[in-house]
Design a protein around this motif. Structure first.
Motif, PDB file in Angstrom:
ATOM      1  N   ALA A 260      59.247 -22.948   6.990  1.00  0.00           N
ATOM      2  CA  ALA A 260      59.177 -22.143   5.767  1.00  0.00           C
ATOM      3  C   ALA A 260      59.329 -20.650   6.063  1.00  0.00           C
ATOM      4  O   ALA A 260      59.957 -19.909   5.294  1.00  0.00           O
ATOM      5  CB  ALA A 260      57.867 -22.403   5.031  1.00  0.00           C
ATOM      6  N   GLY A 261      58.749 -20.195   7.162  1.00  0.00           N
ATOM      7  CA  GLY A 261      58.868 -18.785   7.527  1.00  0.00           C
ATOM      8  C   GLY A 261      60.299 -18.384   7.799  1.00  0.00           C
ATOM      9  O   GLY A 261      60.722 -17.269   7.456  1.00  0.00           O
ATOM     10  N   ASP A 262      61.065 -19.282   8.398  1.00  0.00           N
ATOM     11  CA  ASP A 262      62.476 -19.001   8.657  1.00  0.00           C
ATOM     12  C   ASP A 262      63.269 -18.949   7.358  1.00  0.00           C
ATOM     13  O   ASP A 262      64.197 -18.144   7.204  1.00  0.00           O
ATOM     14  CB  ASP A 262      63.056 -20.068   9.590  1.00  0.00           C
ATOM     15  CG  ASP A 262      62.376 -20.061  10.942  1.00  0.00           C
ATOM     16  OD1 ASP A 262      62.530 -19.073  11.677  1.00  0.00           O
ATOM     17  OD2 ASP A 262      61.676 -21.036  11.258  1.00  0.00           O
ATOM     18  N   ALA A 263      62.904 -19.829   6.406  1.00  0.00           N
ATOM     19  CA  ALA A 263      63.572 -19.809   5.103  1.00  0.00           C
ATOM     20  C   ALA A 263      63.281 -18.500   4.379  1.00  0.00           C
ATOM     21  O   ALA A 263      64.166 -17.925   3.732  1.00  0.00           O
ATOM     22  CB  ALA A 263      63.113 -20.995   4.264  1.00  0.00           C
ATOM     23  N   ALA A 264      62.050 -18.025   4.491  1.00  0.00           N
ATOM     24  CA  ALA A 264      61.688 -16.748   3.866  1.00  0.00           C
ATOM     25  C   ALA A 264      62.450 -15.600   4.527  1.00  0.00           C
ATOM     26  O   ALA A 264      62.878 -14.648   3.855  1.00  0.00           O
ATOM     27  CB  ALA A 264      60.184 -16.528   3.970  1.00  0.00           C
ATOM     28  N   ALA A 265      62.640 -15.687   5.850  1.00  0.00           N
ATOM     29  CA  ALA A 265      63.398 -14.657   6.565  1.00  0.00           C
ATOM     30  C   ALA A 265      64.861 -14.656   6.121  1.00  0.00           C
ATOM     31  O   ALA A 265      65.479 -13.594   5.963  1.00  0.00           O
ATOM     32  CB  ALA A 265      63.297 -14.877   8.068  1.00  0.00           C
ATOM     33  N   PHE A 266      65.437 -15.844   5.928  1.00  0.00           N
ATOM     34  CA  PHE A 266      66.808 -15.937   5.430  1.00  0.00           C
ATOM     35  C   PHE A 266      66.917 -15.266   4.057  1.00  0.00           C
ATOM     36  O   PHE A 266      67.876 -14.539   3.778  1.00  0.00           O
ATOM     37  CB  PHE A 266      67.242 -17.399   5.333  1.00  0.00           C
ATOM     38  CG  PHE A 266      68.551 -17.586   4.615  1.00  0.00           C
ATOM     39  CD1 PHE A 266      69.749 -17.425   5.294  1.00  0.00           C
ATOM     40  CD2 PHE A 266      68.588 -17.897   3.262  1.00  0.00           C
ATOM     41  CE1 PHE A 266      70.963 -17.577   4.633  1.00  0.00           C
ATOM     42  CE2 PHE A 266      69.790 -18.049   2.601  1.00  0.00           C
ATOM     43  CZ  PHE A 266      70.981 -17.895   3.281  1.00  0.00           C
ATOM     44  N   THR A 267      65.922 -15.513   3.200  1.00  0.00           N
ATOM     45  CA  THR A 267      65.929 -14.902   1.875  1.00  0.00           C
ATOM     46  C   THR A 267      65.891 -13.379   1.976  1.00  0.00           C
ATOM     47  O   THR A 267      66.603 -12.672   1.246  1.00  0.00           O
ATOM     48  CB  THR A 267      64.740 -15.407   1.036  1.00  0.00           C
ATOM     49  OG1 THR A 267      64.842 -16.830   0.897  1.00  0.00           O
ATOM     50  CG2 THR A 267      64.716 -14.759  -0.343  1.00  0.00           C
TER      51      THR A 267
ATOM     52  N   ASP B  44      67.051 -11.583   4.435  1.00  0.00           N
ATOM     53  CA  ASP B  44      68.378 -11.153   4.869  1.00  0.00           C
ATOM     54  C   ASP B  44      69.357 -11.166   3.700  1.00  0.00           C
ATOM     55  O   ASP B  44      70.177 -10.253   3.548  1.00  0.00           O
ATOM     56  CB  ASP B  44      68.900 -12.075   5.976  1.00  0.00           C
ATOM     57  CG  ASP B  44      68.257 -11.791   7.317  1.00  0.00           C
ATOM     58  OD1 ASP B  44      67.648 -10.706   7.454  1.00  0.00           O
ATOM     59  OD2 ASP B  44      68.352 -12.642   8.219  1.00  0.00           O
ATOM     60  N   PHE B  45      69.279 -12.204   2.894  1.00  0.00           N
ATOM     61  CA  PHE B  45      70.160 -12.323   1.726  1.00  0.00           C
ATOM     62  C   PHE B  45      69.942 -11.154   0.771  1.00  0.00           C
ATOM     63  O   PHE B  45      70.891 -10.539   0.274  1.00  0.00           O
ATOM     64  CB  PHE B  45      69.870 -13.659   1.026  1.00  0.00           C
ATOM     65  CG  PHE B  45      70.729 -13.927  -0.174  1.00  0.00           C
ATOM     66  CD1 PHE B  45      71.975 -14.521  -0.045  1.00  0.00           C
ATOM     67  CD2 PHE B  45      70.289 -13.588  -1.454  1.00  0.00           C
ATOM     68  CE1 PHE B  45      72.761 -14.774  -1.158  1.00  0.00           C
ATOM     69  CE2 PHE B  45      71.067 -13.831  -2.567  1.00  0.00           C
ATOM     70  CZ  PHE B  45      72.317 -14.432  -2.420  1.00  0.00           C
TER      71      PHE B  45
END
Length: 323
Positions: free
Chosen positions: A103-110, A112-113
């Motif tokens: 989940a933390g990686d998904a939040a990091a991707f967001t 960046d987006f």
């Protein structure tokens, strides 16, 4: 860990992870309550669930097995549930499904987006991408067999407060195991010479945090809900038939279709006492006559037992284990 794997790990680390990994390598505490139970408001939870449902569409009820941490019995529970003919375990050959753990990686991707066009933050939440990914992924996995219930597992409960929102309506099974046996098994199973290995204190700390998070979903817990149940590994070992019935009732599968006669013939997978190592450890092995995975910690010295009690004794008591 090989040099190439170490280099890849270092390259993949984000700045906010460097401190955590440094603490882990140095043998210090590196996890906290927020890692297991990030705060999700009711409004945010409803929003994430709606995103996941729309991305998922109309599929059979998924089944998720999550463990307090590795060596907690998720393989055993998975193997039991997967025997039901209406279950499709490990769809897409996903033998582990650590989406919640990422989940933390998904939040990091967001982040960046949003960095490329910050105004998108007006319409995008921190975990929106994660919810949509979870829903779409479930839909794709279900399409491989539209008759059965997909079954996925992961031996981690970090970010557990997100589970029922990004996996709405899924039947979730949370696996607990006595933390002393988890620590004993972990130290015997995983190499102590890896940069990602954990010491006694780190393992006990992780088990305490994971157990405290899981117990909020107990019948009297603040996060109790009809889609989530807790099973204790020791209970399943002691009364496998009775506990399988409870699990089948929870996930909505018919008892009369289950091959009850196959339970006692089940092999062992991933035992810390196995004489093989690495990937071969996870292949089925015949169960020896004296196989008993419960209370192996009883042979610990008094000082070792006392040390675990200082680190995680309160969680033992919370989960109903003897101190």
């Amino acid at each position: 860990m090989s040099v190439s794997n170490t280099a890849q790990l270092a390259g993949d680390l984000r700045i906010n992870q460097v401190v955590r990994m440094t603490k882990r390598v140095l043998g210090a505490r590196f996890l906290n309550d927020e890692d297991f139970m990030p705060e999700i408001s009711q409004e945010q939870g409803r929003h994430l669930a709606n995103l996941a449902r729309r991305a998922r569409g109309d599929i059979n009820t998924p089944i998720l097995i999550l463990g307090v941490m590795p060596r907690s019995g998720t393989n055993f529970v998975r193997d039991l549930v997967s025997k039901h003919p209406d279950v499709a375990a490990d769809p897409g050959r996903l033998y582990e499904f650590p989406l919640l753990h990422a989940a933390g990686d998904a939040a990091a991707f967001t982040r960046d987006f949003l960095r490329y066009f910050p105004r998108n933050e007006e319409v995008m939440g921190k975990y929106d991408v994660l919810a949509m990914l979870a829903g779409a992924w479930f839909r794709e996995l279900q399409s491989q067999d539209d008759r059965k219930h997909i079954l996925l597992k992961c031996p981690h409960v970090q970010d557990l407060s997100l589970a029922r929102h990004i996996f709405p309506d899924a039947k979730i099974i949370l696996c607990l195991r006595d933390g002393r046996d988890v620590v004993e098994s972990s130290l015997k199973t995983f190499s102590r010479f890896s940069l990602t290995s954990k010491n006694f204190r780190q393992l006990a700390d992780e088990w305490r945090l994971g157990t405290e998070a899981i117990m909020t979903f107990d019948n009297a817990g603040e996060n109790a809900n009809a889609d989530t149940m807790i099973v204790r590994y020791e209970d399943v070992v002691a009364d496998t038939h009775g506990n399988v019935r409870k699990v089948l009732s929870h996930v909505g599968l018919f008892e009369d279709r289950f091959p009850w006669d196959e339970i006692d013939k089940m092999p062992v997978r991933g035992s810390s006492r196995s004489k093989v190592s690495n990937d071969d450890r996870w292949k089925p092995e015949a169960k020896s006559a004296d196989f008993n995975p419960v209370k192996r910690w009883a042979s610990w010295s008094d000082s070792k037992k006392a040390r675990f009690d200082r680190l995680a004794g309160s969680a033992l008591e919370l989960a109903g284990y003897e101190r």
